[in-house]
Design a protein around this motif. Structure first.
Motif, PDB file in Angstrom:
ATOM      1  N   LEU A 501       0.830  -1.199   0.000  1.00 30.82           N
ATOM      2  CA  LEU A 501       0.000   0.000   0.000  1.00 30.82           C
ATOM      3  C   LEU A 501       0.873   1.261   0.000  1.00 30.82           C
ATOM      4  O   LEU A 501       0.530   2.259  -0.645  1.00 30.82           O
ATOM      5  CB  LEU A 501      -0.922  -0.004   1.222  1.00 30.82           C
ATOM      6  CG  LEU A 501      -1.920   1.159   1.326  1.00 30.82           C
ATOM      7  CD1 LEU A 501      -2.896   1.137   0.152  1.00 30.82           C
ATOM      8  CD2 LEU A 501      -2.676   1.100   2.647  1.00 30.82           C
ATOM      9  N   SER A 502       1.997   1.214   0.701  1.00 29.76           N
ATOM     10  CA  SER A 502       2.922   2.362   0.712  1.00 29.76           C
ATOM     11  C   SER A 502       3.412   2.667  -0.692  1.00 29.76           C
ATOM     12  O   SER A 502       3.540   3.833  -1.078  1.00 29.76           O
ATOM     13  CB  SER A 502       4.107   2.063   1.630  1.00 29.76           C
ATOM     14  OG  SER A 502       3.694   1.895   2.965  1.00 29.76           O
ATOM     15  N   LEU A 503       3.675   1.625  -1.483  1.00 29.39           N
ATOM     16  CA  LEU A 503       4.100   1.815  -2.873  1.00 29.39           C
ATOM     17  C   LEU A 503       2.970   2.414  -3.694  1.00 29.39           C
ATOM     18  O   LEU A 503       3.172   3.372  -4.455  1.00 29.39           O
ATOM     19  CB  LEU A 503       4.552   0.486  -3.471  1.00 29.39           C
ATOM     20  CG  LEU A 503       4.757   0.460  -4.993  1.00 29.39           C
ATOM     21  CD1 LEU A 503       5.805   1.487  -5.422  1.00 29.39           C
ATOM     22  CD2 LEU A 503       5.164  -0.940  -5.455  1.00 29.39           C
ATOM     23  N   LEU A 504       1.761   1.864  -3.548  1.00 31.56           N
ATOM     24  CA  LEU A 504       0.633   2.337  -4.357  1.00 31.56           C
ATOM     25  C   LEU A 504       0.278   3.794  -4.052  1.00 31.56           C
ATOM     26  O   LEU A 504      -0.149   4.536  -4.947  1.00 31.56           O
ATOM     27  CB  LEU A 504      -0.593   1.446  -4.113  1.00 31.56           C
ATOM     28  CG  LEU A 504      -0.459  -0.022  -4.526  1.00 31.56           C
ATOM     29  CD1 LEU A 504      -1.773  -0.761  -4.288  1.00 31.56           C
ATOM     30  CD2 LEU A 504      -0.038  -0.148  -5.989  1.00 31.56           C
ATOM     31  N   LEU A 505       0.441   4.218  -2.806  1.00 33.67           N
ATOM     32  CA  LEU A 505       0.097   5.594  -2.426  1.00 33.67           C
ATOM     33  C   LEU A 505       1.234   6.579  -2.675  1.00 33.67           C
ATOM     34  O   LEU A 505       1.053   7.785  -2.525  1.00 33.67           O
ATOM     35  CB  LEU A 505      -0.290   5.636  -0.946  1.00 33.67           C
ATOM     36  CG  LEU A 505      -1.615   4.951  -0.581  1.00 33.67           C
ATOM     37  CD1 LEU A 505      -1.800   4.931   0.936  1.00 33.67           C
ATOM     38  CD2 LEU A 505      -2.792   5.662  -1.254  1.00 33.67           C
ATOM     39  N   SER A 506       2.412   6.083  -3.045  1.00 33.15           N
ATOM     40  CA  SER A 506       3.556   6.967  -3.267  1.00 33.15           C
ATOM     41  C   SER A 506       3.430   7.693  -4.599  1.00 33.15           C
ATOM     42  O   SER A 506       2.713   7.238  -5.505  1.00 33.15           O
ATOM     43  CB  SER A 506       4.849   6.153  -3.257  1.00 33.15           C
ATOM     44  OG  SER A 506       4.974   5.403  -4.459  1.00 33.15           O
ATOM     45  N   PRO A 507       4.123   8.825  -4.749  1.00 33.10           N
ATOM     46  CA  PRO A 507       4.065   9.549  -6.029  1.00 33.10           C
ATOM     47  C   PRO A 507       4.677   8.756  -7.181  1.00 33.10           C
ATOM     48  O   PRO A 507       4.434   9.069  -8.347  1.00 33.10           O
ATOM     49  CB  PRO A 507       4.874  10.827  -5.737  1.00 33.10           C
ATOM     50  CG  PRO A 507       5.740  10.488  -4.555  1.00 33.10           C
ATOM     51  CD  PRO A 507       4.946   9.522  -3.747  1.00 33.10           C
TER      52      PRO A 507
END
Length: 699
Positions: A501-507
């Motif tokens: 999820l951290s990857l998906l929400l990153s720019p």
């Protein structure tokens, strides 16, 4: 007069040298004086030529410092004195030493211990090729040893399990591990502290500690590894407990006749005992020196007011013990000088007057008081007619203002003042020898701790003030490293939904928040399953498919290539270098890559490396990547501890009102430059009157 006596090559000297009093120059001048004395000593030269086959210049002089920076500065100053000397002979020696700099024995205490243990590795029962490991690797070894010690204690005796469980109700296991790990680096096992612990019902603590020390020592010996504090412990054992200690000391004493020690107030128990072991035959009046007609000398320089490294084991009482021993030993022969410089060559009138007035009240100790130090007033030694300035920036804090808001207001006030100073005020440029307009790089912000760093960074960025953080910690808290760490954890465990999820929400994913929300709400066992099955609309679907393809390519090589190669591919595929492109962000990413590469070299898999990184991130004290500060025109942000020994023309100290719980106002004196400004909450009426009085005196 006392300065000339302290420089006399035939006398030992104890120099209590305050900040800015020119101690590095004094040490360098003493070194050159000793070199000159060597050249004059015909018996010493004859002895050297007979047994070493060459004339003696610096080989019998040992200078010990406590940082590489200090060693470099002293070496540089010695070369400067030799190469610019009026004596052609000294200039020639300076040129020869430039060709063979290893003949100048100026080193850190750890470097000295390292070389001594290498030379006598067989006597010390050490692997001649032993490795020095860093703090992080040392902590891993300590944690493994503590874990083994606790397991052995429990398995060896059922009663111990009950005692340990009872003890852990008073002290959490994590705290126990931290304490034992810390203690093994600071105190000898014979220290009275341990006996006191035993007497307070902490027997289980003591037993685990002893087990840990034994296991840790065994593991290090088997692996041929030493930590920096081990260098001190093993050197002291070599000089005190080894059956060959007399021969070792004789071998040392036949070569070294003069010892100089810088920053002596930072000395810990082991370091002082090592130095004392080296000079013990000097103070007793015996040794090979008498045969050579060369008086041995000891030259200690320090300032007890600057003893700020208690957390590293530094003990200011050792400072006073050494002074007493030198007085008793060298003083009886008239070969001892105590010198306390009063001149300050670093600061201007306003700062000196401010420091004298403030610290005369704060530092009211005496020679008999082991807990408090005394203060001797400075005199201006700098040839400069400017007065300098001490400024106090005040603001009224609101009753409902929280700690974070207060810190942001501190930062806001400093940011505004900094912008008003740059280009408008002048500072003295040492290299140019004249006053020049103030630049960003001339300014430093000193922090009591790093809790206010986020607010300071926020304000500096908002005001477009360039800055660099020197020695900043919290590597795993910055966005660029958090992202890479999350990707690493996800590749190690694809079911780790939070990391994915951290990857998906990153720019770097280029997905909208609504798109990620749609994926998260879709049916599926893991977030990756939902990501693979969900179809988005329009351009976002192309983005999703591209990211899915990249993830597949990363997973394909995750356990086939080195982990650093996997991360480098991630960086290129997601164009992370373009998104996190500032000097600080690039330095942080490069540091993470270096850490991963080091773990790669140990043959660890991606899964293992992710576990190691998880341990590092839990401490929260990993330093951020360092950028090249030299020549960078940016405001310097660092802690007060980290600023020790540095100089800046303009210095700000934040949150000075938090120094004491019962007082709302405070002051701080800079030892470096011309202007100090303190962000300070306004207090009660009577305290406001005190500030007005200080304004009148120091404005």
């Amino acid at each position: 007069m006392r300065r000339e006596e302290a420089l006399s090559p035939g006398k030992s000297a104890f120099v209590s040298s305050p900040a800015g009093s020119g101690k590095t120059q004094l040490l360098a001048e003493r070194y050159v004086k000793l070199l000159e004395e060597n050249l004059k000593n015909k018996k010493l030269q004859e002895y050297s030529k007979e047994f070493a086959g060459k004339a003696l210049t610096t080989e019998n002089i040992l200078s010990i410092t406590f940082t590489r920076k200090a060693a470099f500065e002293m070496r540089e100053r010695v070369f400067e004195l030799l190469l610019t000397s009026k004596s052609e002979k000294l200039r020639k020696i300076g040129q020869e030493l430039l060709e063979h700099p290893e003949r100048i024995r100026i080193s850190t205490i750890h470097s000295f211990c390292h070389s001594l243990l290498r030379r006598f590795s067989l006597e010390a029962s050490l692997d001649p090729e032993f490795d020095i490991i860093g703090e992080r690797a040392g902590e891993e070894l300590s944690l493994e040893a503590i874990d083994t010690a606790i397991r052995d204690a429990i398995e060896g005796d059922i009663g111990v399990r009950k005692d340990l469980q009872a003890f852990l109700t008073r002290l959490p296991l994590r705290k126990l591990i931290e304490n034992v790990s810390s203690i093994t680096k600071k105190l000898p096992i014979t220290d009275p502290t341990f006996a006191a612990w035993q007497g307070k019902g902490n027997q289980i603590y003591f037993e685990i500690f002893k087990l840990t020390v034994d296991i840790l020592k065994r593991n290090k010996t088997e692996e041929g590894r030493l930590e920096y504090h081990d260098l001190e412990v093993e050197t002291l054992k070599l000089l005190r407990e080894n059956p060959q200690w007399l021969n070792i000391l004789y071998a040392f004493n036949s070569q070294i006749q003069h010892i100089l020690v810088d920053e002596f107030q930072d000395t810990n128990f082991y370091q002082w005992r090592i130095i004392y072991a080296l000079i013990e035959d000097w103070v007793s009046g015996s040794g090979i020196k008498d045969e050579l007609l060369a008086n041995p000398t000891l030259f200690l320089v320090g300032d007890e007011k600057q003893s700020i490294y208690l957390f590293r084991g530094a003990d200011v009482q050792l400072f006073r013990e050494a002074k007493r021993i030198m007085e008793e030993s060298f003083g009886r022969e008239g070969r001892y000088v105590y010198y306390r410089p009063e001149e300050n060559y670093r600061s201007l009138d306003a700062l000196i007057n401010f420091a004298n007035s403030l610290f005369q009240k704060v530092m009211s100790g005496s020679e008999e008081d082991n807990l408090r130090t005394s203060y001797t007033q400075f005199k201006k030694g700098r040839k400069d007619t400017r007065k300098g300035e001490v400024g106090i920036l005040l603001y009224r804090s609101l009753a409902k203002m929280g700690a974070e808001e207060s810190r942001e207001m501190d930062a806001e006030i400093m940011g505004g003042k900094i912008q008003s100073i740059v280009g408008e005020r002048s500072v003295f440029d040492k290299e140019k020898g004249k006053c020049v307009p103030c630049q960003w790089k001339d300014i430093a912000i000193l922090l009591r701790d790093r809790t206010s760093l986020p607010q300071i960074e926020k304000v500096l960025k908002r005001r477009s003030i360039p800055y660099v953080i020197i020695g900043g910690k919290g590597l795993f808290e910055v966005p660029e490293v958090r992202l890479l760490y999350a990707i690493l954890k996800f590749l190690a465990d694809p079911t780790d939904d939070l990391s994915f999820l951290s990857l998906l929400l990153s720019p770097c994913s280029h997905l909208s928040t609504s798109g990620v929300s749609l994926i998260a709400r879709a049916p599926g066992f893991t977030l990756l399953n939902r990501f693979e099955a969900t179809r988005l609309s329009g351009k976002e679907e192309k983005v999703r498919r591209k990211l899915l393809s990249l993830i597949a390519s990363w997973r394909k090589i995750a356990f086939r290539s080195s982990t650093v190669e996997v991360l480098e591919k991630v960086l290129m595929d997601l164009a992370i270098w373009n998104i996190y492109s500032s000097e600080e962000e690039v330095a942080n990413i490069q540091k993470l890559l270096s850490m991963v590469q080091a773990l790669d070299s140990e043959g660890l898999t991606l899964w293992d490396i992710a576990g190691h990184i998880a341990q590092f991130s839990q401490t929260g004290d990993e330093e951020k990547g360092q950028i090249e500060v030299e020549g960078t025109n940016a405001v310097n942000v660092l802690t007060i501890h980290g600023a020790k020994g540095l100089e800046f023309p303009v210095v700000f100290i934040s949150r000075i009102h938090e120094v004491s719980r019962d007082k709302r106002t405070g002051v701080f004196i800079d030892e470096a430059g011309e202007y100090v400004s303190v962000a300070c909450s306004e207090g009660k009426k009577e305290e406001g009157a005190e500030i007005e009085r200080m304004r009148e005196i120091y404005n």
